[in-house]
Design an enzyme around this catalytic site. Structure first.
Site, PDB file in Angstrom:
ATOM      1  N   ASP A 142     -10.424 -51.764  51.087  1.00 55.62           N
ATOM      2  CA  ASP A 142     -10.632 -50.762  50.042  1.00 55.62           C
ATOM      3  C   ASP A 142     -10.086 -49.432  50.536  1.00 55.62           C
ATOM      4  O   ASP A 142     -10.500 -48.935  51.586  1.00 55.62           O
ATOM      5  CB  ASP A 142     -12.134 -50.652  49.739  1.00 55.62           C
ATOM      6  CG  ASP A 142     -12.420 -49.870  48.459  1.00 55.62           C
ATOM      7  OD1 ASP A 142     -11.725 -48.855  48.202  1.00 55.62           O
ATOM      8  OD2 ASP A 142     -13.335 -50.262  47.713  1.00 55.62           O
ATOM      9  N   ASP A 178      -1.172 -51.131  52.054  1.00 58.17           N
ATOM     10  CA  ASP A 178      -0.041 -50.540  51.343  1.00 58.17           C
ATOM     11  C   ASP A 178      -0.282 -49.060  51.065  1.00 58.17           C
ATOM     12  O   ASP A 178       0.479 -48.437  50.321  1.00 58.17           O
ATOM     13  CB  ASP A 178       0.192 -51.279  50.023  1.00 58.17           C
ATOM     14  CG  ASP A 178      -1.028 -51.207  49.117  1.00 58.17           C
ATOM     15  OD1 ASP A 178      -2.103 -51.654  49.540  1.00 58.17           O
ATOM     16  OD2 ASP A 178      -0.908 -50.696  47.984  1.00 58.17           O
TER      17      ASP A 178
END
EC number: 2.1.1.33
Length: 233
Positions: A142, A178
């Site tokens: 997260d 990412d």
């Protein structure tokens, strides 16, 4: 699912516990399979004294044990279990929908060297023996993008110090994300917790399996980044 819900007095590093309504098959996986795959003595209710657990009782022998923190839909974890049948791998995931997805993949792949903790990785790390983990994975965690939430990220001392304790000297810790700012924080904080940077960049590991989160990132134009650390002796 309350019997599997650890309630530690800690700041969450994860978001939701539940998502969309589970399919009937997924409810079946949870009711039929999770009980046998869930390690005992992890939650505060089961182990209030936080005594170290015996990993040999989970996997039946003294094989090397790997840890995946936040396994998402479980594809990477099952891939690793199938590719390396000589190891045991424990996955932690508080998102029940992800747990149900993993259980379906375990059934389909027929792997037996897996264990599933449907909760906070810190509860597991509390009771893992010191120096017991041979490799650890943090894949697409997260991102907690708001600056005020960065302290909730896994790559903070609250999580990294326990991780360092449970990993063997020389054990590998892999991070895939990412989010550029997550890479920044990872490169800043993980070495401070006692890990040596081995490599980082856009090239994935040879045994990497691209996850659904990575595929979503690629569709949306974000570039995956792969970072490898080694736990110092």
């Amino acid at each position: 699912m309350s019997e599997f819900d650890p309630k530690p007095p800690r700041r969450n590093f994860y978001g939701r516990r539940h998502g969309k309504t589970l399919r009937q098959s997924q409810k079946g996986y949870l009711s039929e399979d999770l009980g046998n795959l869930r390690p005992r003595g992890i939650t505060l209710d089961e182990n209030p004294e936080r005594k170290p657990i015996d990993l040999a009782q989970i996997f039946g022998d003294d094989r090397p044990v790997w840890l995946e923190v936040g396994f998402g839909g479980g594809e990477h974890m099952v891939h690793m279990a199938a590719r390396y049948p000589q190891i045991g791998i424990i996955g932690c995931e508080p998102f029940i929908n992800g747990v149900a997805m993993l259980l379906g993949k375990i059934r389909a792949a027929g792997v037996s060297n897996v264990s599933v903790h449907p909760g906070d990785a810190r509860d597991l790390m509390d009771v893992l023996p010191e120096g017991s983990i041979s490799k650890a994975f943090l894949n697409y965690p997260d991102p907690w993008p708001k600056a005020r939430h960065h302290r909730r990220r896994f790559v903070t001392p609250e999580h990294l110090i326990p991780l360092y304790r449970v990993m063997k000297p020389g054990a590998e810790f892999r991070v895939a994300t990412d989010i550029p700012d997550y890479v920044r924080q990872t490169l800043e904080e993980v070495p401070q917790a006692g890990f040596e940077l081995i490599s980082e960049g856009k090239d994935a590991w040879d045994d990497w399996l691209s996850t659904r989160y990575e595929q979503k990132a690629l569709r949306e134009g974000r570039v995956p980044h792969y970072v490898t650390f080694r736990r110092k002796g």
